[in-house]
Scaffold this active site. Sequence first.
Site, PDB file in Angstrom:
ATOM      1  N   GLU A  93      16.914  -0.544 -18.719  1.00 35.35           N
ATOM      2  CA  GLU A  93      17.738  -1.753 -18.662  1.00 35.35           C
ATOM      3  C   GLU A  93      16.951  -2.959 -18.152  1.00 35.35           C
ATOM      4  O   GLU A  93      17.542  -3.992 -17.808  1.00 35.35           O
ATOM      5  CB  GLU A  93      18.952  -1.514 -17.761  1.00 35.35           C
ATOM      6  CG  GLU A  93      19.818  -0.321 -18.139  1.00 35.35           C
ATOM      7  CD  GLU A  93      20.564  -0.473 -19.459  1.00 35.35           C
ATOM      8  OE1 GLU A  93      20.236  -1.390 -20.228  1.00 35.35           O
ATOM      9  OE2 GLU A  93      21.461   0.353 -19.713  1.00 35.35           O
ATOM     10  N   HIS A 116      22.572  -3.821 -11.508  1.00 31.71           N
ATOM     11  CA  HIS A 116      23.319  -3.291 -12.647  1.00 31.71           C
ATOM     12  C   HIS A 116      23.892  -1.948 -12.235  1.00 31.71           C
ATOM     13  O   HIS A 116      23.147  -1.048 -11.824  1.00 31.71           O
ATOM     14  CB  HIS A 116      22.416  -3.132 -13.867  1.00 31.71           C
ATOM     15  CG  HIS A 116      23.035  -2.306 -14.963  1.00 31.71           C
ATOM     16  ND1 HIS A 116      24.292  -2.551 -15.456  1.00 31.71           N
ATOM     17  CD2 HIS A 116      22.568  -1.221 -15.644  1.00 31.71           C
ATOM     18  CE1 HIS A 116      24.578  -1.655 -16.398  1.00 31.71           C
ATOM     19  NE2 HIS A 116      23.549  -0.828 -16.531  1.00 31.71           N
ATOM     20  N   HIS A 165      27.200   1.193 -12.855  1.00 33.93           N
ATOM     21  CA  HIS A 165      28.265   1.782 -13.662  1.00 33.93           C
ATOM     22  C   HIS A 165      29.428   2.122 -12.740  1.00 33.93           C
ATOM     23  O   HIS A 165      29.952   3.237 -12.774  1.00 33.93           O
ATOM     24  CB  HIS A 165      27.768   3.040 -14.370  1.00 33.93           C
ATOM     25  CG  HIS A 165      26.568   2.832 -15.232  1.00 33.93           C
ATOM     26  ND1 HIS A 165      25.813   3.879 -15.725  1.00 33.93           N
ATOM     27  CD2 HIS A 165      25.986   1.698 -15.706  1.00 33.93           C
ATOM     28  CE1 HIS A 165      24.820   3.405 -16.464  1.00 33.93           C
ATOM     29  NE2 HIS A 165      24.898   2.081 -16.455  1.00 33.93           N
ATOM     30  N   TYR A 172      38.894 -14.524  -3.619  1.00 38.88           N
ATOM     31  CA  TYR A 172      37.565 -14.009  -3.293  1.00 38.88           C
ATOM     32  C   TYR A 172      36.728 -13.767  -4.543  1.00 38.88           C
ATOM     33  O   TYR A 172      35.519 -13.973  -4.548  1.00 38.88           O
ATOM     34  CB  TYR A 172      37.693 -12.731  -2.462  1.00 38.88           C
ATOM     35  CG  TYR A 172      38.629 -12.932  -1.303  1.00 38.88           C
ATOM     36  CD1 TYR A 172      38.248 -13.714  -0.215  1.00 38.88           C
ATOM     37  CD2 TYR A 172      39.921 -12.405  -1.327  1.00 38.88           C
ATOM     38  CE1 TYR A 172      39.123 -13.941   0.834  1.00 38.88           C
ATOM     39  CE2 TYR A 172      40.804 -12.634  -0.280  1.00 38.88           C
ATOM     40  CZ  TYR A 172      40.395 -13.403   0.793  1.00 38.88           C
ATOM     41  OH  TYR A 172      41.270 -13.645   1.817  1.00 38.88           O
ATOM     42  N   HIS A 193      30.467  -0.043 -20.611  1.00 39.24           N
ATOM     43  CA  HIS A 193      29.190   0.293 -19.986  1.00 39.24           C
ATOM     44  C   HIS A 193      29.183   0.073 -18.478  1.00 39.24           C
ATOM     45  O   HIS A 193      28.952   1.007 -17.712  1.00 39.24           O
ATOM     46  CB  HIS A 193      28.107  -0.557 -20.666  1.00 39.24           C
ATOM     47  CG  HIS A 193      26.713  -0.279 -20.226  1.00 39.24           C
ATOM     48  ND1 HIS A 193      25.611  -0.649 -20.977  1.00 39.24           N
ATOM     49  CD2 HIS A 193      26.199   0.299 -19.118  1.00 39.24           C
ATOM     50  CE1 HIS A 193      24.502  -0.295 -20.366  1.00 39.24           C
ATOM     51  NE2 HIS A 193      24.831   0.284 -19.215  1.00 39.24           N
TER      52      HIS A 193
END
Length: 224
Positions: free
Chosen positions: A81, A100, A102, A127, A167
């Site tokens: 990635e 990044h 999941h 927020y 994803h």
Amino acid sequence: MSVSTDPAAQVTDPVAALIAAGRELVEAGLSPGSSGNVSVRDGDRVLISGTGTSLGRLTPDGIAEVSLDGTHLGGARSSKETPLHTAFYQREDGYRAVVHVHSPHAVALACLAPWAAHNAVPPLTPYFVMRVGQAPLLPYRHPGDPALGDDLLAAPWPLRAALLANHGAVVAGASLDEAVDRATELEEACRIALLTAGSERHELAPGNIRELADRWGSPWTPEP
């Protein structure tokens, strides 16, 4: 790749900072298994967790060094990635860290239709607007597809976070602490969105959103 043993040096040591950020993401439940990756920009190079690495067990040997265009310079094999990370650094010079993950609620919301074109997440709490700002849903690409970075670069809205269809989430910040905090807040916003789905919920009014975004410097595109 070694970590300094000088406590004062470790405050700004990017390798030590990556290791600490990885553990924090795992402890917060945002990075199950060996999923997710983190990076930090250090001048003209990027240090990023290696492919297949569990962020909770990240070591200096599990970190790769790449250029700003993603060319491997040394260390571990870089995450597939990497294009997502370098796209954020290319998109805005002020970003110095990218996360990044999941995380479960972000993934779940990324499987649904977005709230709006410029933002996948409904504005339910101040927020989210203050700390994250709009987070558009980018098109589905298979994990590791370099086009993920192209999509991030091409997004027409100002952003510091995005959901990746089916994803996960990607978030940038001026520091690793800021990027981790934003990833945590984005996961919470996705959780609240899912908890209230199907109910008669009250979203923040456009005027309230604009006031929050202006006060906190958050990216937010008014609806047409």
